[in-house]
Design a protein around this motif. Structure first.
Motif, PDB file in Angstrom:
ATOM      1  N   LEU A 108       0.789  -1.214  -0.082  1.00 52.46           N
ATOM      2  CA  LEU A 108      -0.046  -0.354  -0.096  1.00 52.46           C
ATOM      3  C   LEU A 108       0.939   1.152  -0.157  1.00 52.46           C
ATOM      4  CD1 LEU A 108      -3.054  -1.201   2.589  1.00 52.46           C
ATOM      5  CD2 LEU A 108      -2.978  -0.730   0.044  1.00 52.46           C
ATOM      6  N   LEU A 109       1.791   1.415   0.855  1.00 53.62           N
ATOM      7  CA  LEU A 109       2.700   2.478   0.672  1.00 53.62           C
ATOM      8  C   LEU A 109       3.587   2.497  -0.565  1.00 53.62           C
ATOM      9  CD1 LEU A 109       4.308   2.111   4.419  1.00 53.62           C
ATOM     10  CD2 LEU A 109       2.717   3.836   3.526  1.00 53.62           C
ATOM     11  N   GLY A 110       3.661   1.544  -1.185  1.00 50.45           N
ATOM     12  CA  GLY A 110       4.321   1.703  -2.562  1.00 50.45           C
ATOM     13  C   GLY A 110       3.549   2.130  -3.570  1.00 50.45           C
ATOM     14  N   ARG A 111       2.409   1.442  -3.430  1.00 51.79           N
ATOM     15  CA  ARG A 111       1.248   1.969  -4.460  1.00 51.79           C
ATOM     16  C   ARG A 111       0.869   3.632  -4.142  1.00 51.79           C
ATOM     17  NH1 ARG A 111      -3.752  -1.234  -5.816  1.00 51.79           N
ATOM     18  NH2 ARG A 111      -5.085   0.277  -6.286  1.00 51.79           N
ATOM     19  N   GLU A 112       1.013   4.097  -3.169  1.00 46.08           N
ATOM     20  CA  GLU A 112       0.765   5.606  -2.926  1.00 46.08           C
ATOM     21  C   GLU A 112       2.008   6.019  -3.575  1.00 46.08           C
ATOM     22  OE1 GLU A 112      -0.676   7.879   0.851  1.00 46.08           O
ATOM     23  OE2 GLU A 112       1.269   7.273   1.054  1.00 46.08           O
ATOM     24  N   LYS A 113       3.269   5.647  -3.266  1.00 42.83           N
ATOM     25  CA  LYS A 113       4.453   6.502  -4.088  1.00 42.83           C
ATOM     26  C   LYS A 113       4.257   6.207  -5.400  1.00 42.83           C
ATOM     27  CE  LYS A 113       8.290   8.220  -3.387  1.00 42.83           C
ATOM     28  NZ  LYS A 113       8.475   9.414  -2.894  1.00 42.83           N
ATOM     29  N   LEU A 114       4.088   5.170  -6.168  1.00 36.40           N
ATOM     30  CA  LEU A 114       3.920   5.110  -7.579  1.00 36.40           C
ATOM     31  C   LEU A 114       2.811   5.915  -8.117  1.00 36.40           C
ATOM     32  CD1 LEU A 114       3.669   0.921  -7.969  1.00 36.40           C
ATOM     33  CD2 LEU A 114       5.584   2.726  -8.814  1.00 36.40           C
ATOM     34  N   GLN A 115       1.726   6.208  -7.365  1.00 35.92           N
ATOM     35  CA  GLN A 115       0.739   7.205  -8.104  1.00 35.92           C
ATOM     36  C   GLN A 115       1.278   8.370  -8.152  1.00 35.92           C
ATOM     37  OE1 GLN A 115      -2.681   6.528  -5.856  1.00 35.92           O
ATOM     38  NE2 GLN A 115      -4.250   6.522  -7.576  1.00 35.92           N
ATOM     39  N   GLU A 116       2.174   8.947  -6.980  1.00 37.60           N
ATOM     40  CA  GLU A 116       2.774  10.071  -7.093  1.00 37.60           C
ATOM     41  C   GLU A 116       3.912  10.331  -8.168  1.00 37.60           C
ATOM     42  OE1 GLU A 116       4.617  10.676  -3.082  1.00 37.60           O
ATOM     43  OE2 GLU A 116       6.151  11.661  -4.196  1.00 37.60           O
ATOM     44  N   MET A 117       4.718   9.205  -8.258  1.00 39.38           N
ATOM     45  CA  MET A 117       5.577   9.159  -9.195  1.00 39.38           C
ATOM     46  C   MET A 117       4.931   9.143 -10.552  1.00 39.38           C
ATOM     47  SD  MET A 117       8.491   9.261  -8.215  1.00 39.38           S
ATOM     48  CE  MET A 117       8.152  10.243  -6.739  1.00 39.38           C
ATOM     49  N   ARG A 118       4.026   8.421 -10.705  1.00 37.24           N
ATOM     50  CA  ARG A 118       3.406   8.403 -12.012  1.00 37.24           C
ATOM     51  C   ARG A 118       2.810   9.974 -12.859  1.00 37.24           C
ATOM     52  NH1 ARG A 118      -1.889   8.167 -14.231  1.00 37.24           N
ATOM     53  NH2 ARG A 118      -1.856   7.351 -16.370  1.00 37.24           N
ATOM     54  N   GLU A 119       2.625  10.763 -11.779  1.00 39.98           N
ATOM     55  CA  GLU A 119       2.228  11.920 -12.116  1.00 39.98           C
ATOM     56  C   GLU A 119       3.348  12.776 -12.073  1.00 39.98           C
ATOM     57  OE1 GLU A 119      -0.690  12.862  -8.887  1.00 39.98           O
ATOM     58  OE2 GLU A 119      -1.611  11.019  -9.689  1.00 39.98           O
ATOM     59  N   THR A 120       4.336  12.911 -11.179  1.00 46.10           N
ATOM     60  CA  THR A 120       5.439  13.680 -11.043  1.00 46.10           C
ATOM     61  C   THR A 120       6.715  13.364 -12.083  1.00 46.10           C
ATOM     62  OG1 THR A 120       6.175  12.705  -9.280  1.00 46.10           O
ATOM     63  CG2 THR A 120       4.779  14.731  -8.883  1.00 46.10           C
ATOM     64  N   VAL A 121       6.807  12.058 -12.087  1.00 46.58           N
ATOM     65  CA  VAL A 121       7.923  11.687 -12.876  1.00 46.58           C
ATOM     66  C   VAL A 121       7.675  11.070 -14.295  1.00 46.58           C
ATOM     67  CG1 VAL A 121      10.052  10.053 -12.826  1.00 46.58           C
ATOM     68  CG2 VAL A 121       9.395  11.182 -10.750  1.00 46.58           C
ATOM     69  N   PHE A 123       5.022  11.417 -16.113  1.00 44.79           N
ATOM     70  CA  PHE A 123       4.196  12.227 -16.923  1.00 44.79           C
ATOM     71  C   PHE A 123       4.943  13.642 -16.735  1.00 44.79           C
ATOM     72  CE2 PHE A 123       1.706   8.557 -16.802  1.00 44.79           C
ATOM     73  CZ  PHE A 123       1.620   8.562 -18.191  1.00 44.79           C
ATOM     74  N   SER A 124       6.172  13.862 -16.454  1.00 48.48           N
ATOM     75  CA  SER A 124       6.834  14.959 -16.296  1.00 48.48           C
ATOM     76  C   SER A 124       6.651  15.863 -17.628  1.00 48.48           C
ATOM     77  CB  SER A 124       8.172  14.862 -15.813  1.00 48.48           C
ATOM     78  OG  SER A 124       8.880  14.118 -16.490  1.00 48.48           O
ATOM     79  N   TYR A 125       6.649  15.215 -18.793  1.00 51.91           N
ATOM     80  CA  TYR A 125       6.701  15.882 -20.009  1.00 51.91           C
ATOM     81  C   TYR A 125       5.531  16.801 -20.526  1.00 51.91           C
ATOM     82  CZ  TYR A 125       4.073  11.720 -21.609  1.00 51.91           C
ATOM     83  OH  TYR A 125       3.241  10.841 -22.104  1.00 51.91           O
ATOM     84  N   LEU A 126       4.321  16.086 -19.809  1.00 52.08           N
ATOM     85  CA  LEU A 126       2.992  16.956 -19.733  1.00 52.08           C
ATOM     86  C   LEU A 126       3.041  18.113 -18.685  1.00 52.08           C
ATOM     87  CD1 LEU A 126       0.354  14.315 -20.388  1.00 52.08           C
ATOM     88  CD2 LEU A 126       1.291  15.807 -21.897  1.00 52.08           C
ATOM     89  N   ILE A 127       3.836  17.782 -17.581  1.00 50.75           N
ATOM     90  CA  ILE A 127       3.480  18.890 -16.499  1.00 50.75           C
ATOM     91  C   ILE A 127       4.585  20.157 -16.747  1.00 50.75           C
ATOM     92  CG2 ILE A 127       3.900  19.269 -13.990  1.00 50.75           C
ATOM     93  CD1 ILE A 127       3.000  16.332 -13.744  1.00 50.75           C
ATOM     94  N   ASP A 128       5.839  19.675 -17.561  1.00 51.09           N
ATOM     95  CA  ASP A 128       6.683  20.758 -17.596  1.00 51.09           C
ATOM     96  C   ASP A 128       6.133  21.749 -18.733  1.00 51.09           C
ATOM     97  OD1 ASP A 128       8.808  22.483 -18.265  1.00 51.09           O
ATOM     98  OD2 ASP A 128      10.144  20.762 -18.593  1.00 51.09           O
ATOM     99  N   PRO A 129       5.982  23.079 -18.532  1.00 51.55           N
ATOM    100  CA  PRO A 129       5.277  23.717 -19.300  1.00 51.55           C
ATOM    101  C   PRO A 129       6.264  24.108 -20.753  1.00 51.55           C
ATOM    102  CG  PRO A 129       5.579  24.998 -17.735  1.00 51.55           C
ATOM    103  CD  PRO A 129       6.257  23.655 -17.306  1.00 51.55           C
ATOM    104  N   SER A 186      12.573  12.499 -24.696  1.00 52.58           N
ATOM    105  CA  SER A 186      13.714  12.420 -23.913  1.00 52.58           C
ATOM    106  C   SER A 186      13.819  12.411 -22.466  1.00 52.58           C
ATOM    107  CB  SER A 186      15.115  12.883 -24.753  1.00 52.58           C
ATOM    108  OG  SER A 186      15.030  14.497 -24.274  1.00 52.58           O
ATOM    109  N   ILE A 187      12.931  13.622 -21.958  1.00 55.53           N
ATOM    110  CA  ILE A 187      12.580  13.841 -20.887  1.00 55.53           C
ATOM    111  C   ILE A 187      11.892  12.513 -20.084  1.00 55.53           C
ATOM    112  CG2 ILE A 187      11.152  15.315 -19.154  1.00 55.53           C
ATOM    113  CD1 ILE A 187      11.549  17.451 -21.093  1.00 55.53           C
ATOM    114  N   HIS A 188      10.777  12.315 -20.952  1.00 56.95           N
ATOM    115  CA  HIS A 188      10.186  11.041 -20.484  1.00 56.95           C
ATOM    116  C   HIS A 188      11.093   9.564 -20.294  1.00 56.95           C
ATOM    117  CE1 HIS A 188       6.955   7.857 -20.364  1.00 56.95           C
ATOM    118  NE2 HIS A 188       7.513   7.344 -21.423  1.00 56.95           N
TER     119      HIS A 188
END
Ligand SMILES: [Zn+2]
Length: 216
Positions: A108-121, A123-129, A186-188
């Motif tokens: 469960l702790l890993g799952r939470e981390k994965l969710q966070e990482m999915r968004e910030t790492v 998919f960083s190519y979508l978040i970085d403007p 390449s960011i992705h």
């Protein structure tokens, strides 16, 4: 003769070879398990090119956790927990009888981390403007980026933990112009590699290197 050995047989061989210290059999069964639970990103990409993990049953995954701990093949654990993170909460909680509480917590702790990482790492190519210096149409690229980001956020509860999902140039070119797509790719890829390298730490397992040297 290099046909895949059935999963249950691999498990049995690893158990026995571990118990009676038969090194070649132990190595062979670990090799077979690595074809299911990859230990490098390169292997992951060749085994699961579409990021789907349908070949294993739920009980095999749970058995594999016990096995990896009992036979000191800890290198298999990060990916086992990664797959476990894809299972719905509903299934997970119904399994409390076969999955010990400590393993459930790690999951469960890993799952939470994965969710966070999915968004910030991942998919960083979508978040970085930032658009490419050579962008063909910054207004359209920015608009497309926001649309894709919006789609990502609204679907995150469906594919929330599939942090290793890979984008390719073809997909990115449907969103961005060519120069932007190439830079975003390449960011992705770099972010994905980082995520893979950090995967063991999400489950309290240290680093890949530590896991590798612990099982020798
Ligand atoms: Zn562009």
């Amino acid at each position: 003769v290099d046909e895949p050995i059935p999963f249950d047989a691999v498990i049995a061989i690893l158990r026995l070879s571990n118990k009676y210290d038969i090194h070649p059999f132990r190595q062979k069964s670990i090799q077979e398990l690595k074809k299911v639970f990859p230990c490098t990103l390169h292997d992951y990409d060749s085994i699961y090119p579409n990021d789907t993990y349908t070949t294993l049953s739920w009980s095999h995954i749970v058995k594999s956790i016990y096995l990896a701990r009992a036979c000191n093949t800890l290198e298999l654990l990060p990916f086992i927990f990664y797959i476990l993170g894809q299972v719905s909460m509903n299934v997970l909680f119904r399994s409390h009888a076969i999955l010990p509480r400590t393993e459930m917590e790690i999951c469960l702790l890993g799952r939470e981390k994965l969710q966070e990482m999915r968004e910030t790492v991942a998919f960083s190519y979508l978040i970085d403007p930032k658009s490419s210096q050579h962008c063909l149409n910054p207004t359209i690229c920015e608009q497309q980026r926001l649309l894709s980001l919006n789609a990502l956020i609204s679907e995150r509860f469906h594919a929330g933990t599939r942090a290793l999902m890979k984008a390719d140039l073809e997909t990115l070119e449907m969103i961005f112009c060519r120069p932007c797509a190439e830079e975003k790719l390449s960011i992705h890829l770099a972010a994905r590699e980082k995520l893979w390298n950090d995967l063991p730490s999400y489950f309290g397992l240290g680093t890949w290197e530590e896991l590798r040297s612990a099982q020798k």
